[in-house]
Design an enzyme around this catalytic site. Structure first.
Site, PDB file in Angstrom:
ATOM      1  N   HIS A 172      -4.199   6.501  31.665  1.00 42.36           N
ATOM      2  CA  HIS A 172      -3.481   7.713  31.280  1.00 42.36           C
ATOM      3  C   HIS A 172      -4.454   8.887  31.334  1.00 42.36           C
ATOM      4  O   HIS A 172      -5.256   9.092  30.426  1.00 42.36           O
ATOM      5  CB  HIS A 172      -2.901   7.557  29.876  1.00 42.36           C
ATOM      6  CG  HIS A 172      -1.824   8.556  29.544  1.00 42.36           C
ATOM      7  ND1 HIS A 172      -1.686   9.757  30.203  1.00 42.36           N
ATOM      8  CD2 HIS A 172      -0.828   8.525  28.611  1.00 42.36           C
ATOM      9  CE1 HIS A 172      -0.652  10.423  29.699  1.00 42.36           C
ATOM     10  NE2 HIS A 172      -0.113   9.703  28.740  1.00 42.36           N
ATOM     11  N   HIS A 175      -1.235  14.941  30.660  1.00 43.99           N
ATOM     12  CA  HIS A 175      -0.534  15.485  29.492  1.00 43.99           C
ATOM     13  C   HIS A 175      -1.445  16.003  28.387  1.00 43.99           C
ATOM     14  O   HIS A 175      -1.029  16.113  27.236  1.00 43.99           O
ATOM     15  CB  HIS A 175       0.432  14.442  28.914  1.00 43.99           C
ATOM     16  CG  HIS A 175       1.389  13.911  29.911  1.00 43.99           C
ATOM     17  ND1 HIS A 175       2.106  12.749  29.727  1.00 43.99           N
ATOM     18  CD2 HIS A 175       1.746  14.368  31.151  1.00 43.99           C
ATOM     19  CE1 HIS A 175       2.857  12.515  30.796  1.00 43.99           C
ATOM     20  NE2 HIS A 175       2.653  13.492  31.668  1.00 43.99           N
ATOM     21  N   TYR A 177      -4.292  14.558  27.235  1.00 43.67           N
ATOM     22  CA  TYR A 177      -5.043  13.546  26.496  1.00 43.67           C
ATOM     23  C   TYR A 177      -6.495  13.513  26.997  1.00 43.67           C
ATOM     24  O   TYR A 177      -6.897  14.345  27.819  1.00 43.67           O
ATOM     25  CB  TYR A 177      -4.333  12.197  26.591  1.00 43.67           C
ATOM     26  CG  TYR A 177      -2.984  12.217  25.917  1.00 43.67           C
ATOM     27  CD1 TYR A 177      -2.890  12.430  24.542  1.00 43.67           C
ATOM     28  CD2 TYR A 177      -1.803  12.067  26.635  1.00 43.67           C
ATOM     29  CE1 TYR A 177      -1.654  12.481  23.905  1.00 43.67           C
ATOM     30  CE2 TYR A 177      -0.564  12.126  26.015  1.00 43.67           C
ATOM     31  CZ  TYR A 177      -0.497  12.331  24.645  1.00 43.67           C
ATOM     32  OH  TYR A 177       0.727  12.397  24.012  1.00 43.67           O
TER      33      TYR A 177
END
Length: 383
Positions: A172, A175, A177
């Site tokens: 990930h 977004h 992060y």
């Protein structure tokens, strides 16, 4: 939808040791349904229903890597410990027995974790520069000598995922992060070798990819999810042009990424309108890297998430990406993009919450018989 066109999405795709039976993935969606980080039988049943409903690749909700500041709350699953791995083995077995494949999404929230009552000192949020998405001071900046250990935490999580029967991992990096905080100039103000130029800002995410590749071997697929937009910053851009996108992605590809997953809020919008008014971010990603690409963003929706057909467009920095009603022909547009070679797999989120058998309905040509997406009922199906 024309049935013949839709059938083009029901061909297998092989990447390394992974063969996905069709071109549909379940998009990762956080559930906070694993007490103390341990996925239970309900988690296995939840993912198993989507695999049985025809989804070829399940990408799990974000899973905390074994780092004390990786995530909050504790009901987010992790990837460390015998009980946890036994729970994930039940998930992977269920998905496989239902005809699907499954990837674990490896997640570190960075400063987005926030500060909460009862936190230990080692749970203080960390990030490249101690700066949150809004530009405020939060947590602490990571010193360079901590970065190798943090990269190894990703590697341990990936090795554990492989041992638990996962077919791939997804990093990930989107977004807002942790890894995205390195990529974005607004959250990365470092003056060492991990900040400044786009190539330098990509350095730590590439080191994470390399550490994972060393841990899982040459054939185990690594997916990397990235985005332009951040939480509540729909206008954000990491790459302002196709050339910058290529600079961003090249080190990740060289480090060992097999598949790229550009996260967009509308799959059909152009990635760089001034350069090409039609080509999506997925299409640009495939064009500049040549790798398999996962497209995502409001796939299969005929209505907005928010009541009234409009999403909030006031971000404080202009109009939100793609605010307004979703075109009724969005499925047909998706098929146009697939035929044009813009993506290889499409990730579906809310439509699969509303109907776990959504993919089978596409195959059968019976989507029109289903009532469609309803926000309240779909959110209930997260659990």
């Amino acid at each position: 939808m024309e049935d013949a066109r839709a059938q083009e999405l029901f061909t297998p795709l092989t990447v390394g040791s992974l063969t996905v039976p069709n071109r549909f993935a379940m998009a990762p969606m956080t559930r906070t349904a694993s007490p103390d980080g341990v996925p239970g039988p309900d988690v296995a049943a939840y993912y198993g229903r989507r695999a049985a409903g025809g989804t070829g690749l399940i990408i799990t909700e974000g899973v905390r890597i074994p780092h004390p500041a990786a995530g909050w709350p504790d009901r987010i699953p992790n990837l460390d410990g015998d009980d946890v791995l036994a729970g994930w083995r039940a998930v992977t077995d269920t998905v496989h027995s239902s005809g699907g494949t499954v990837a674990a999404q490896l997640w570190h929230q960075g400063v987005a974790r926030g500060v909460h009552d009862g936190d230990r000192p080692d749970q203080t949020p960390v990030s490249p520069s101690g700066i949150d998405i809004a530009g405020g001071t939060t947590g602490r900046a990571l010193p360079a000598d901590e970065l190798p250990e943090l990269a190894q935490a990703y590697a341990v999580a990936a090795a554990n995922a492989k041992a638990a029967g996962f077919d791939a991992v997804e990093i990930h990096g989107a977004h807002g992060y942790l890894l995205d905080q390195f990529l974005w100039e607004h959250t990365n103000h470092r003056t060492d070798g991990y900040g400044g130029s786009l190539a330098a800002r990509t350095r730590f995410p590439a080191e994470v990819v390399a550490a994972i590749r060393a841990a899982v071997g040459p054939d185990f697929p690594i997916i990397y999810r990235f985005s332009q937009w951040k939480m509540n910053r729909y206008d954000a851009q990491v790459a302002g042009s196709a050339s910058e996108l290529e600079q961003l992605l090249a080190p990740l590809v060289e480090a060992g990424v097999d598949v790229l997953h550009p996260s967009t809020r509308r799959h059909y919008l152009p990635g760089f309108p001034d350069e090409n008014p039609e080509l999506s971010l997925a299409g640009w990603t495939k064009k500049v890297t040549g790798l398999p690409v996962i497209a995502v963003g409001s796939v299969g929706l005929e209505t907005e998430f928010r009541p009234g057909g409009q999403e909030r467009s006031d971000t404080g920095n202009g109009r939100a990406e793609g605010s307004g009603p979703i075109p009724p022909s969005s499925i047909d547009r998706l098929l146009d993009q697939f035929e044009a070679g813009e993506f290889d797999i499409v990730a579906v989120g809310r439509a699969l919450l509303a109907d776990p058998a959504w993919v089978n309905r596409v195959r059968e040509g019976t989507l029109d018989e289903f009532g469609g997406f309803d926000a309240a009922s779909a959110l209930a199906r997260l659990y």
